[in-house]
Design a protein around this motif. Structure first.
Motif, PDB file in Angstrom:
ATOM      1  N   SER A  84      -0.807   2.721  -2.551  1.00  0.00           N
ATOM      2  CA  SER A  84      -0.236   1.823  -1.853  1.00  0.00           C
ATOM      3  C   SER A  84       0.448   2.201  -0.696  1.00  0.00           C
ATOM      4  O   SER A  84       0.570   3.632  -0.217  1.00  0.00           O
ATOM      5  CB  SER A  84       0.654   0.890  -2.768  1.00  0.00           C
ATOM      6  OG  SER A  84       1.865   1.615  -2.807  1.00  0.00           O
ATOM      7  N   HIS A  86       3.350   0.927   3.050  1.00  0.00           N
ATOM      8  CA  HIS A  86       4.199   0.140   3.496  1.00  0.00           C
ATOM      9  C   HIS A  86       3.808   0.108   4.950  1.00  0.00           C
ATOM     10  O   HIS A  86       3.895   1.236   5.688  1.00  0.00           O
ATOM     11  CB  HIS A  86       5.575   0.637   3.521  1.00  0.00           C
ATOM     12  CG  HIS A  86       6.062   1.110   2.036  1.00  0.00           C
ATOM     13  ND1 HIS A  86       5.877   0.097   1.021  1.00  0.00           N
ATOM     14  CD2 HIS A  86       6.728   2.057   1.518  1.00  0.00           C
ATOM     15  CE1 HIS A  86       6.489   0.662  -0.021  1.00  0.00           C
ATOM     16  NE2 HIS A  86       6.818   1.957   0.262  1.00  0.00           N
ATOM     17  N   GLY A  97       3.435   4.547   0.235  1.00  0.00           N
ATOM     18  CA  GLY A  97       4.162   3.830  -0.845  1.00  0.00           C
ATOM     19  C   GLY A  97       3.947   4.516  -2.207  1.00  0.00           C
ATOM     20  O   GLY A  97       3.305   5.581  -2.311  1.00  0.00           O
ATOM     21  N   LYS A 139       5.497  -4.341   2.646  1.00  0.00           N
ATOM     22  CA  LYS A 139       5.625  -3.285   1.561  1.00  0.00           C
ATOM     23  C   LYS A 139       4.858  -3.303   0.212  1.00  0.00           C
ATOM     24  O   LYS A 139       4.279  -4.434  -0.016  1.00  0.00           O
ATOM     25  CB  LYS A 139       7.135  -3.425   1.169  1.00  0.00           C
ATOM     26  CG  LYS A 139       8.132  -3.014   2.338  1.00  0.00           C
ATOM     27  CD  LYS A 139       9.501  -2.597   2.022  1.00  0.00           C
ATOM     28  CE  LYS A 139      10.238  -2.457   3.001  1.00  0.00           C
ATOM     29  NZ  LYS A 139      10.745  -1.024   2.844  1.00  0.00           N
ATOM     30  N   ASN A 140       4.503  -2.319  -0.340  1.00  0.00           N
ATOM     31  CA  ASN A 140       3.646  -2.177  -1.468  1.00  0.00           C
ATOM     32  C   ASN A 140       2.271  -2.861  -1.352  1.00  0.00           C
ATOM     33  O   ASN A 140       1.953  -3.573  -2.123  1.00  0.00           O
ATOM     34  CB  ASN A 140       4.368  -2.885  -2.521  1.00  0.00           C
ATOM     35  CG  ASN A 140       5.606  -1.899  -3.060  1.00  0.00           C
ATOM     36  OD1 ASN A 140       5.646  -0.681  -2.778  1.00  0.00           O
ATOM     37  ND2 ASN A 140       6.617  -2.740  -3.249  1.00  0.00           N
TER      38      ASN A 140
END
Length: 139
Positions: A119, A121, A98, A25-26
């Motif tokens: 960003s 995921h 993201g 994530k991110n």
């Protein structure tokens, strides 16, 4: 938690027991760049995909390689044995968008240009080839 939610949560948990997945994530790169790398390895045998990622020049491939190693490790943990060559393949890999950081850059004549720092995921699911199903389809 209500009874209905608990029952549905238990069903979801039970269905995920057989699935070996890893999420990242991110990641501070655009989803478009990460999807390019995800498309390179989708459906491949895992050790072949590791080789492809290892020798790719893209920065996103380094992050995807680490994620794939994590997914393999998760599969080994759930099945309590080591993965062999030709046994596992990448069943699903997808990239979602993201949060976006919005920044301003100075521009001529007192203006400002907006910069969007994207960003993403990433979710990667690894599964084993079923030898029995392949033999039944061939016969």
């Amino acid at each position: 938690m209500s009874v209905r939610k608990r029952i549905s949560a238990e069903k979801r948990k039970e269905s995920r027991k057989d699935i070996a997945l890893a999420t990242l994530k991110n990641v501070p790169s655009s989803p478009r760049k990460m999807r390019y790398v995800a498309d390179m390895i989708r459906g491949m045998e895992v050790f072949k995909a590791l080789g492809v990622l290892k020798f790719s020049n893209k920065e996103a491939s380094r992050k995807m390689e680490k994620l794939l190693l994590s997914a393999i490790s998760n599969w080994e943990q759930k099945n309590e044995r080591k993965a062999e060559t030709g046994e596992l393949y990448i069943k699903t890999v997808f990239v979602n968008e993201g949060p976006t950081l919005k920044r301003l850059r100075p521009a001529p004549q007192g203006r400002a240009y907006r910069i969007r720092k994207r960003s993403n995921h990433v979710t990667l699911i690894v599964d084993a080839y079923n030898k029995e199903q392949e033999q039944q389809t061939n016969n």
